[in-house]
Design a protein around this motif. Structure first.
Motif, PDB file in Angstrom:
ATOM      1  N   UNK A   1      -8.457  11.198  -1.296  1.00 52.24           N
ATOM      2  CA  UNK A   1      -7.158  11.664  -0.821  1.00 52.24           C
ATOM      3  C   UNK A   1      -6.794  11.059   0.527  1.00 52.24           C
ATOM      4  N   UNK A   2      -7.790  10.698   1.310  1.00 53.75           N
ATOM      5  CA  UNK A   2      -7.545  10.141   2.640  1.00 53.75           C
ATOM      6  C   UNK A   2      -7.409   8.619   2.640  1.00 53.75           C
ATOM      7  N   UNK A   3      -7.649   7.985   1.511  1.00 53.18           N
ATOM      8  CA  UNK A   3      -7.623   6.526   1.439  1.00 53.18           C
ATOM      9  C   UNK A   3      -6.189   5.991   1.427  1.00 53.18           C
ATOM     10  N   UNK A   4      -6.051   4.734   1.822  1.00 59.20           N
ATOM     11  CA  UNK A   4      -4.795   4.001   1.651  1.00 59.20           C
ATOM     12  C   UNK A   4      -4.935   3.174   0.380  1.00 59.20           C
ATOM     13  N   UNK A   5      -3.988   3.313  -0.542  1.00 55.26           N
ATOM     14  CA  UNK A   5      -4.144   2.722  -1.870  1.00 55.26           C
ATOM     15  C   UNK A   5      -3.232   1.535  -2.104  1.00 55.26           C
ATOM     16  N   UNK A   6      -3.733   0.604  -2.876  1.00 53.62           N
ATOM     17  CA  UNK A   6      -2.920  -0.447  -3.478  1.00 53.62           C
ATOM     18  C   UNK A   6      -2.658  -0.092  -4.937  1.00 53.62           C
ATOM     19  N   UNK A   7      -3.636   0.541  -5.554  1.00 54.30           N
ATOM     20  CA  UNK A   7      -3.581   0.837  -6.978  1.00 54.30           C
ATOM     21  C   UNK A   7      -4.356   2.119  -7.257  1.00 54.30           C
ATOM     22  N   UNK A   8      -3.747   3.021  -7.994  1.00 52.89           N
ATOM     23  CA  UNK A   8      -4.404   4.248  -8.434  1.00 52.89           C
ATOM     24  C   UNK A   8      -4.453   4.229  -9.953  1.00 52.89           C
ATOM     25  N   UNK A   9      -5.625   4.485 -10.507  1.00 47.64           N
ATOM     26  CA  UNK A   9      -5.825   4.421 -11.954  1.00 47.64           C
ATOM     27  C   UNK A   9      -6.253   5.791 -12.466  1.00 47.64           C
ATOM     28  N   UNK A  10      -5.652   6.205 -13.567  1.00 40.46           N
ATOM     29  CA  UNK A  10      -5.991   7.476 -14.210  1.00 40.46           C
ATOM     30  C   UNK A  10      -6.274   7.195 -15.678  1.00 40.46           C
TER      31      UNK A  10
ATOM     32  N   UNK B   1       0.826  -1.208   0.000  1.00 40.60           N
ATOM     33  CA  UNK B   1       0.000   0.000   0.000  1.00 40.60           C
ATOM     34  C   UNK B   1       0.863   1.262   0.000  1.00 40.60           C
ATOM     35  N   UNK B   2       0.222   2.375  -0.322  1.00 41.31           N
ATOM     36  CA  UNK B   2       0.915   3.665  -0.323  1.00 41.31           C
ATOM     37  C   UNK B   2      -0.096   4.780  -0.117  1.00 41.31           C
ATOM     38  N   UNK B   3       0.420   5.950   0.209  1.00 39.70           N
ATOM     39  CA  UNK B   3      -0.401   7.150   0.352  1.00 39.70           C
ATOM     40  C   UNK B   3      -0.548   7.787  -1.026  1.00 39.70           C
ATOM     41  N   UNK B   4      -1.751   7.793  -1.600  1.00 40.31           N
ATOM     42  CA  UNK B   4      -1.905   8.296  -2.962  1.00 40.31           C
ATOM     43  C   UNK B   4      -2.010   9.817  -3.056  1.00 40.31           C
ATOM     44  N   UNK B   5      -2.138  10.497  -1.917  1.00 42.05           N
ATOM     45  CA  UNK B   5      -2.467  11.924  -1.935  1.00 42.05           C
ATOM     46  C   UNK B   5      -1.479  12.782  -2.726  1.00 42.05           C
ATOM     47  N   UNK B   6      -0.157  12.665  -2.510  1.00 39.22           N
ATOM     48  CA  UNK B   6       0.760  13.532  -3.272  1.00 39.22           C
ATOM     49  C   UNK B   6       0.651  13.348  -4.780  1.00 39.22           C
ATOM     50  N   UNK B   7       0.643  12.096  -5.228  1.00 44.18           N
ATOM     51  CA  UNK B   7       0.531  11.845  -6.669  1.00 44.18           C
ATOM     52  C   UNK B   7      -0.823  12.287  -7.193  1.00 44.18           C
ATOM     53  N   UNK B   8      -1.868  12.035  -6.417  1.00 44.11           N
ATOM     54  CA  UNK B   8      -3.217  12.378  -6.859  1.00 44.11           C
ATOM     55  C   UNK B   8      -3.379  13.884  -7.000  1.00 44.11           C
ATOM     56  N   UNK B   9      -2.846  14.631  -6.061  1.00 48.90           N
ATOM     57  CA  UNK B   9      -2.936  16.102  -6.149  1.00 48.90           C
ATOM     58  C   UNK B   9      -2.214  16.624  -7.386  1.00 48.90           C
TER      59      UNK B   9
END
Length: 283
Positions: free
Chosen positions: A157-166, A105-113
């Motif tokens: 932004x507050x979630x803990x992610x395994x995978x982020x899709x764009x 898992x990772x914190x997706x917030x920095x990449x997502x922003x």
């Protein structure tokens, strides 16, 4: 490079005739309509039945991977999903038929922003640490394996992610990849798909990283590893395997990472590879 044409983990140390065969799904086992040809199905099932360890290694989430595993008749073994973010042990005697043994898992917030600022019209979805998919708008894909739940941006932004899709409809895959590369995303690993599609995982997490853990724990030598794939998310896997095979329709950078090139998915290129393994075993 050779071009081919069609004519709980316990230690497991095996003879060199037994291989750890790592197979991508989309564009390798199934075509881009999600269909598996009977030829590929027969060859893959024969490999499974012969005793080789077949590891499905895919960008798909686990829920979307399980039907493929069932189709191939895999009753015990392992699957690396979410581009290395999730590793599951397959065991049909379990209630669900599997157990998740690792989630990266990772914190997706920095990449997502950063992505939302640069790509405000793109669609975003996230797989969390419970295997649920969250999306900021109506965004659904077969690779999710579950129905995405609409959430606010703040919730994502507050979630803990395994995978982020764009996913963007405003650019080609090449333009999209160049745009993402210029952002300088840090703390994550990403790969661009056939379209303007981006898969993001924790830093250092790829199909290869998940497979290497399995290889070591299962007792296979690196010389016993074979991998077949077609996408940019397969580059690390093809370079990791002792024998990396790119599908015929793969982009040039994927072919460059491979040791061999087989036929395209519509020409049953995977069956060529699997049949060759079986033929050498009986020669």
């Amino acid at each position: 490079m050779t071009v081919m044409t069609r004519a709980g983990i316990e230690d497991r140390s095996e003879a060199t005739e037994t291989y750890m065969i790592c197979l991508d799904v989309d564009g390798t086992l199934v075509n881009h309509d999600g269909q598996m040809s009977q030829t590929v199905k027969d060859s893959a099932r024969a490999i499974v039945e012969s005793g080789h360890e077949v590891v499905i290694s895919t960008g798909r989430s686990l829920g979307a991977t399980l039907p493929v595993i069932q189709m191939l008749g895999i009753e015990s073994g392992y699957a690396v999903c979410c581009n290395g973010g999730v590793t599951a042990r397959i065991d049909t005697t379990l209630e669900d038929g599997y157990e998740v043994i690792e989630r990266k898992t990772f914190n997706p917030a920095p990449a997502l922003r950063a992505l939302i600022k640069a790509l405000p019209t793109a669609k975003y979805a996230l797989e969390n640490d419970r295997g649920e998919f969250l999306s900021t708008e109506r965004f659904q894909d077969a690779s999710f394996g579950v129905v995405a739940v609409p959430v606010t941006l703040d919730e994502m932004l507050e979630a803990t992610a395994v995978r982020l899709v764009v996913f963007s409809t405003d650019a080609t895959a090449e333009d999209f990849g160049a745009a993402v590369g210029s952002m300088g995303l840090s703390g994550v690993t990403y790969s661009v798909g056939w379209t303007a599609w981006l898969d993001i995982a924790a830093e250092g997490v790829t199909k290869a990283s998940g497979l290497e853990v399995l290889r070591a724990r299962r007792g296979f030598d690196i010389e016993q590893t074979i991998a077949v794939g077609d996408g940019r998310n397969d580059i690390e896997m093809l370079g990791w395997a002792h024998r990396g095979v790119a599908m015929g329709q793969a982009p040039d950078e994927v072919k460059a990472a491979a040791d061999e090139i087989t036929g395209g998915v519509d020409d049953d290129g995977l069956a060529t590879v699997l049949d060759g393994i079986l033929e050498r075993a009986v020669a």
